[in-house]
Scaffold this motif. Sequence first.
Motif, PDB file in Angstrom:
ATOM      1  N   VAL A 164      59.464  32.290  -8.264  1.00 44.75           N
ATOM      2  CA  VAL A 164      59.281  32.269  -9.723  1.00 44.75           C
ATOM      3  C   VAL A 164      58.135  31.332 -10.081  1.00 44.75           C
ATOM      4  O   VAL A 164      57.264  31.667 -10.906  1.00 44.75           O
ATOM      5  CB  VAL A 164      60.589  31.845 -10.424  1.00 44.75           C
ATOM      6  CG1 VAL A 164      60.339  31.598 -11.914  1.00 44.75           C
ATOM      7  CG2 VAL A 164      61.659  32.925 -10.247  1.00 44.75           C
ATOM      8  N   GLU A 165      58.117  30.157  -9.459  1.00 44.41           N
ATOM      9  CA  GLU A 165      57.023  29.211  -9.722  1.00 44.41           C
ATOM     10  C   GLU A 165      55.677  29.822  -9.312  1.00 44.41           C
ATOM     11  O   GLU A 165      54.689  29.764 -10.061  1.00 44.41           O
ATOM     12  CB  GLU A 165      57.265  27.907  -8.957  1.00 44.41           C
ATOM     13  CG  GLU A 165      58.560  27.197  -9.299  1.00 44.41           C
ATOM     14  CD  GLU A 165      58.544  26.488 -10.645  1.00 44.41           C
ATOM     15  OE1 GLU A 165      57.513  26.551 -11.333  1.00 44.41           O
ATOM     16  OE2 GLU A 165      59.589  25.900 -11.006  1.00 44.41           O
ATOM     17  N   PHE A 180      60.748  38.242 -14.874  1.00 45.88           N
ATOM     18  CA  PHE A 180      61.657  38.190 -13.742  1.00 45.88           C
ATOM     19  C   PHE A 180      63.077  38.541 -14.186  1.00 45.88           C
ATOM     20  O   PHE A 180      63.542  38.112 -15.249  1.00 45.88           O
ATOM     21  CB  PHE A 180      61.681  36.787 -13.131  1.00 45.88           C
ATOM     22  CG  PHE A 180      60.404  36.388 -12.449  1.00 45.88           C
ATOM     23  CD1 PHE A 180      60.063  36.921 -11.210  1.00 45.88           C
ATOM     24  CD2 PHE A 180      59.539  35.479 -13.040  1.00 45.88           C
ATOM     25  CE1 PHE A 180      58.889  36.556 -10.571  1.00 45.88           C
ATOM     26  CE2 PHE A 180      58.365  35.095 -12.406  1.00 45.88           C
ATOM     27  CZ  PHE A 180      58.040  35.638 -11.178  1.00 45.88           C
ATOM     28  N   THR A 181      63.772  39.301 -13.331  1.00 42.99           N
ATOM     29  CA  THR A 181      65.181  39.620 -13.529  1.00 42.99           C
ATOM     30  C   THR A 181      65.930  39.323 -12.237  1.00 42.99           C
ATOM     31  O   THR A 181      65.418  39.590 -11.142  1.00 42.99           O
ATOM     32  CB  THR A 181      65.368  41.103 -13.906  1.00 42.99           C
ATOM     33  OG1 THR A 181      64.682  41.376 -15.123  1.00 42.99           O
ATOM     34  CG2 THR A 181      66.843  41.434 -14.105  1.00 42.99           C
ATOM     35  N   ASP A 190      75.730  28.200 -10.361  1.00 43.81           N
ATOM     36  CA  ASP A 190      76.183  26.835 -10.606  1.00 43.81           C
ATOM     37  C   ASP A 190      75.271  26.219 -11.660  1.00 43.81           C
ATOM     38  O   ASP A 190      74.373  26.878 -12.191  1.00 43.81           O
ATOM     39  CB  ASP A 190      76.193  26.007  -9.321  1.00 43.81           C
ATOM     40  CG  ASP A 190      74.856  26.046  -8.576  1.00 43.81           C
ATOM     41  OD1 ASP A 190      73.810  26.290  -9.229  1.00 43.81           O
ATOM     42  OD2 ASP A 190      74.842  25.834  -7.352  1.00 43.81           O
ATOM     43  N   GLU A 191      75.496  24.968 -11.970  1.00 47.70           N
ATOM     44  CA  GLU A 191      74.737  24.339 -13.052  1.00 47.70           C
ATOM     45  C   GLU A 191      73.245  24.287 -12.726  1.00 47.70           C
ATOM     46  O   GLU A 191      72.405  24.570 -13.586  1.00 47.70           O
ATOM     47  CB  GLU A 191      75.271  22.931 -13.311  1.00 47.70           C
ATOM     48  CG  GLU A 191      74.617  22.264 -14.514  1.00 47.70           C
ATOM     49  CD  GLU A 191      75.253  20.922 -14.857  1.00 47.70           C
ATOM     50  OE1 GLU A 191      74.671  20.191 -15.687  1.00 47.70           O
ATOM     51  OE2 GLU A 191      76.328  20.601 -14.299  1.00 47.70           O
ATOM     52  N   GLU A 192      72.919  23.961 -11.500  1.00 48.87           N
ATOM     53  CA  GLU A 192      71.505  23.886 -11.114  1.00 48.87           C
ATOM     54  C   GLU A 192      70.816  25.241 -11.268  1.00 48.87           C
ATOM     55  O   GLU A 192      69.735  25.349 -11.844  1.00 48.87           O
ATOM     56  CB  GLU A 192      71.388  23.411  -9.667  1.00 48.87           C
ATOM     57  CG  GLU A 192      69.960  23.429  -9.129  1.00 48.87           C
ATOM     58  CD  GLU A 192      69.929  23.445  -7.605  1.00 48.87           C
ATOM     59  OE1 GLU A 192      70.004  24.565  -7.030  1.00 48.87           O
ATOM     60  OE2 GLU A 192      69.824  22.377  -6.992  1.00 48.87           O
ATOM     61  N   THR A 193      71.468  26.287 -10.732  1.00 47.32           N
ATOM     62  CA  THR A 193      70.876  27.624 -10.806  1.00 47.32           C
ATOM     63  C   THR A 193      70.783  28.091 -12.243  1.00 47.32           C
ATOM     64  O   THR A 193      69.771  28.670 -12.659  1.00 47.32           O
ATOM     65  CB  THR A 193      71.720  28.608  -9.981  1.00 47.32           C
ATOM     66  OG1 THR A 193      71.841  28.131  -8.647  1.00 47.32           O
ATOM     67  CG2 THR A 193      71.074  29.985  -9.974  1.00 47.32           C
ATOM     68  N   LEU A 197      67.395  29.302 -14.241  1.00 41.62           N
ATOM     69  CA  LEU A 197      67.272  30.618 -14.867  1.00 41.62           C
ATOM     70  C   LEU A 197      67.000  30.487 -16.362  1.00 41.62           C
ATOM     71  O   LEU A 197      66.185  31.235 -16.929  1.00 41.62           O
ATOM     72  CB  LEU A 197      68.554  31.428 -14.632  1.00 41.62           C
ATOM     73  CG  LEU A 197      68.901  31.733 -13.170  1.00 41.62           C
ATOM     74  CD1 LEU A 197      70.276  32.389 -13.085  1.00 41.62           C
ATOM     75  CD2 LEU A 197      67.850  32.623 -12.527  1.00 41.62           C
ATOM     76  N   ASN A 198      67.650  29.535 -17.002  1.00 40.48           N
ATOM     77  CA  ASN A 198      67.450  29.345 -18.444  1.00 40.48           C
ATOM     78  C   ASN A 198      66.073  28.765 -18.737  1.00 40.48           C
ATOM     79  O   ASN A 198      65.403  29.169 -19.703  1.00 40.48           O
ATOM     80  CB  ASN A 198      68.539  28.421 -19.006  1.00 40.48           C
ATOM     81  CG  ASN A 198      69.922  29.045 -18.932  1.00 40.48           C
ATOM     82  OD1 ASN A 198      70.060  30.259 -18.795  1.00 40.48           O
ATOM     83  ND2 ASN A 198      70.951  28.211 -19.007  1.00 40.48           N
TER      84      ASN A 198
END
Length: 450
Positions: A164-165, A180-181, A190-193, A197-198
């Motif tokens: 993504v980066e 991206f999807t 989880d919180e990190e992922t 994504l957000n």
Amino acid sequence: MLHKFIINNTRVVLDVHSGAVHRVDRLTWDVLEDYRNIARDGLLEKLARRYPGQEVEEALAEVDELVEAGLLFSPDPLGGSYTPPAHNIVKALCLHLAHDCNLACRYCFAGQGKFGGPAGLMSLETGKAALDFLMNSSGGRRHVEVDFFGGEPLLNKRVLYGLVEYGNKLAGERDKEIKFTLTTNGLLLDEETGDFLNRHDMSVVLSLDGRPAVHDTMRPFPGGGGSYDIISRKIINFLESRDYRNYYVRGTYTANNTDFSRDVLHLAGLGLREISVEPVVAPPEEEYALREEHIPGLSREYALLADMVLERARAGDPINFFHFNIDLEGGPCLPKRLSGCGAGSEYLAVDPEGGLYPCHQFVGQEEYVMGDVYGGLVNKELPARFAGAHVYSKEGCAECWAKFFCSGGCHAGARAYSGTILKPNPLGCRLMKMRLECALYLKVAMAGQQ
């Protein structure tokens, strides 16, 4: 060409070649039945036996006006033939980050994520080469798309983050926009992922089949045991973190839950509003496969679901059911309506080693290898073959009323049924037409409330 149908006492007429949709009364319905088959005097005489003469005259005049305006009995805009453009502009890739999965879904077309081969993860190097290939193959197109897929792509989340980066950096350098999807079963959210994504405003497709018993029957863990409780909780937590934006929850119904409207309502009861519940694609010998005997019940179920969607919209608590979405004013251009998803020409899939295929459902099938992300497209015949698989070349499609909405259906589904991408599965066609009729019914029903 006209298509006439009745759902819940509502008469709907689709003018196939213009795309115009009309809600009509009983008299106009009968006028259209014989408008092209009986001379005008004979038609007047026939209808006057059942309706007042003045009303018949008015209905005929209204139909005449619509015919003159090209909104009824309009001709085929392409005269029954189409030649696709001779170019290989790639606009989207499906990157298989992982040929492995942490579930053992019974209906998985990918053999629990391995696609008929060994388990494996895509390297960051291969993923970057795939994004380079996309940028180099997209020509002057500004908007490109990437779907992270599997197996379960979050088994390879560090590579996902890196791609993504890299993709955003590459797009900025090329003056392109990349969308991206992520398609995931949700177990590794989880919180990190979720934060990642957000932060990158990524669209997410989340798999949840509906009611707990339905989901757990078809989507168990490899060692047995249901996954509903864990997955539903993770999905809700994740969606709350993004205010329920930019997502779809996707389920699959089988012969075991032909009452799938109850699964849609269950998902809505969890607070989900963007919902897709789709028919399983499976060999007919599987006990969960859909068969011809299910058609009448499924037709009733789709009509029931359409009324549920309508009632919720009227009550101010709408749900967006994917297969009832239809854009009659600003939908795809005509070439797009002829060829659909663009698999094999505009849309390609990439396996973990970098091999290129027409779409994710062809991955692992040797005869459909098109090249790789390092050397590009080597098999030049395959893109031409897929681009040439459109509604004027697929068996039975040119004469079908649904052709400009379904675009000839899924190539992979056709091949699985008939051995060729040019002969669609008739069961799939029947289901598609059911959904389309419901979508058109909802359009006219909701327009009547405005």
